[in-house]
Design a protein around this motif. Structure first.
Motif, short mmCIF file in Angstrom:
data_model
loop_
_atom_site.label_atom_id
_atom_site.label_comp_id
_atom_site.label_asym_id
_atom_site.label_seq_id
_atom_site.Cartn_x
_atom_site.Cartn_y
_atom_site.Cartn_z
N GLN A 69 54.95 92.67 -40.58
CA GLN A 69 55.88 92.13 -41.57
C GLN A 69 57.12 91.62 -40.86
O GLN A 69 57.44 92.05 -39.75
CB GLN A 69 56.27 93.23 -42.57
CG GLN A 69 57.14 92.78 -43.72
CD GLN A 69 56.37 92.00 -44.77
OE1 GLN A 69 55.15 92.11 -44.86
NE2 GLN A 69 57.08 91.20 -45.57
N GLN A 70 57.83 90.71 -41.51
CA GLN A 70 59.12 90.27 -41.00
C GLN A 70 60.09 91.45 -40.94
O GLN A 70 60.03 92.36 -41.75
CB GLN A 70 59.72 89.21 -41.92
CG GLN A 70 59.01 87.88 -41.92
CD GLN A 70 59.49 87.01 -43.06
OE1 GLN A 70 59.27 87.36 -44.21
NE2 GLN A 70 60.14 85.92 -42.76
N VAL A 72 63.13 92.94 -42.00
CA VAL A 72 63.99 92.72 -43.16
C VAL A 72 64.97 93.88 -43.32
O VAL A 72 64.65 95.02 -42.95
CB VAL A 72 63.14 92.52 -44.43
CG1 VAL A 72 62.26 93.73 -44.67
CG2 VAL A 72 63.99 92.22 -45.65
N GLU A 109 57.58 90.98 -36.94
CA GLU A 109 57.75 89.53 -36.74
C GLU A 109 59.23 89.18 -36.94
O GLU A 109 59.81 89.47 -37.99
CB GLU A 109 56.89 88.76 -37.74
CG GLU A 109 57.12 87.27 -37.75
CD GLU A 109 57.03 86.66 -36.36
OE1 GLU A 109 57.96 85.93 -36.00
OE2 GLU A 109 56.03 86.91 -35.65
N ALA A 110 59.83 88.56 -35.94
CA ALA A 110 61.26 88.26 -36.04
C ALA A 110 61.63 86.99 -35.27
O ALA A 110 62.75 86.85 -34.79
CB ALA A 110 62.08 89.44 -35.50
N ASP A 112 61.20 83.87 -36.67
CA ASP A 112 61.56 82.79 -37.59
C ASP A 112 63.08 82.80 -37.78
O ASP A 112 63.78 83.68 -37.30
CB ASP A 112 60.86 82.98 -38.94
CG ASP A 112 61.30 84.26 -39.61
OD1 ASP A 112 62.06 84.18 -40.57
OD2 ASP A 112 60.89 85.36 -39.16
N GLU A 117 65.78 85.09 -46.35
CA GLU A 117 64.61 85.84 -46.78
C GLU A 117 64.66 87.30 -46.37
O GLU A 117 63.96 88.14 -46.95
CB GLU A 117 63.35 85.18 -46.19
CG GLU A 117 62.05 85.61 -46.83
CD GLU A 117 60.89 84.74 -46.40
OE1 GLU A 117 60.18 84.25 -47.29
OE2 GLU A 117 60.71 84.53 -45.19
N VAL A 118 65.49 87.64 -45.40
CA VAL A 118 65.46 89.00 -44.86
C VAL A 118 66.79 89.74 -44.99
O VAL A 118 66.89 90.90 -44.57
CB VAL A 118 65.03 88.99 -43.38
CG1 VAL A 118 63.66 88.37 -43.22
CG2 VAL A 118 66.06 88.28 -42.50
N ALA A 190 66.01 92.94 -35.58
CA ALA A 190 64.59 93.30 -35.43
C ALA A 190 64.45 94.72 -34.90
O ALA A 190 63.58 95.48 -35.35
CB ALA A 190 63.88 92.32 -34.52
#
Length: 236
Positions: A69-70, A72, A109-110, A112, A117-118, A190
């Motif tokens: 997952q991103q 967040v 995932e970091a 982007d 969004e986060v 992250a």
């Protein structure tokens, strides 16, 4: 309609056996992978069960059940936790039903740039109404990858805002303690997400992988080369 996009039906035991067989035939730089994971765990002071699980990946027959997952703020919705718990359960199921050692891995995932969004997390307040807490912009937000953003002192106030919203239960204090231990000024966005996830589920054997780690990039150099050699093919 989408079955052809998958390697097999996850509800079919035969498909699992086939997936295990394919994974075990794939050549991997296992020692180097474990070295990267262990270096990350050292920086995060990972719990013993997580370290032991990462070390197991050096074994030639050991498989990985991977989710991700991103990164967040404050873990975001319940979705990342549910995915991590599912990976842990599937790893145990694989060991039990396929007689194959397996480790659950969470890919953070970091890379982007989607800060909007986060930056927020929605919780239920004491009246069970959804309330959103939002982290103030970090330096470089929207311009740099999330992995290159560093938390500022304002994160402490944002956690205080969340604490004021939450209903007081026997879980509130440890939940807030885990958040404060992870999201600290000077910590990367992250890294904070990875630390939090590791504190919560690392004791159950979850291995957390920060995918933006430059040390991991040489391991997938052939992937980058293929993408450059055939631009557009993956998207197609």
């Amino acid at each position: 309609k989408i079955a052809d996009l998958y390697a097999g039906n996850p509800l079919d035991p035969a498909a699992w056996r086939d997936a295990v067989r394919r994974a075990q035939q794939h050549t991997r730089a296992r020692a180097r992978i474990v070295e990267v994971l262990q270096a990350q765990q050292d920086h995060r002071s990972a719990p013993a069960a997580s370290r032991e699980a990462a070390a197991r990946l050096a074994g030639p027959a050991v498989g990985g059940v991977v989710t991700g997952q991103q990164a967040v703020v404050f873990g975001g919705p319940m979705y990342p936790l549910l995915k991590a718990l599912t990976a842990l359960q599937l790893a145990r199921k694989t060991e039990r039903e396929q007689n194959v050692p397996a480790v659950a891995i969470f890919w953070v995932e970091a890379e982007d740039h989607d800060w909007a969004e986060v930056r927020s997390c929605t919780v239920l307040d004491a009246e069970f109404q959804p309330r959103t807490v939002t982290l103030a912009d970090l330096e470089g937000a929207g311009e740099l990858p999330i992995a290159q953003l560093t938390l500022h002192a304002g994160v402490e106030g944002t956690i205080d805002d969340m604490a004021a919203l939450l209903q007081q239960t026997e879980f509130t204090t440890p939940v807030l303690a885990d958040l404060r231990a992870a999201w600290k000024p000077g910590t990367g966005m992250a890294r904070a997400f990875a630390v939090w996830l590791e504190r919560v589920l690392g004791p159950h054997g979850l291995v957390v992988f920060e995918s933006a780690d430059p040390a991991a990039k040489p391991l997938v150099a052939d992937v980058f080369a293929r993408e450059l050699a055939a631009p557009g093919r993956t998207a197609a």
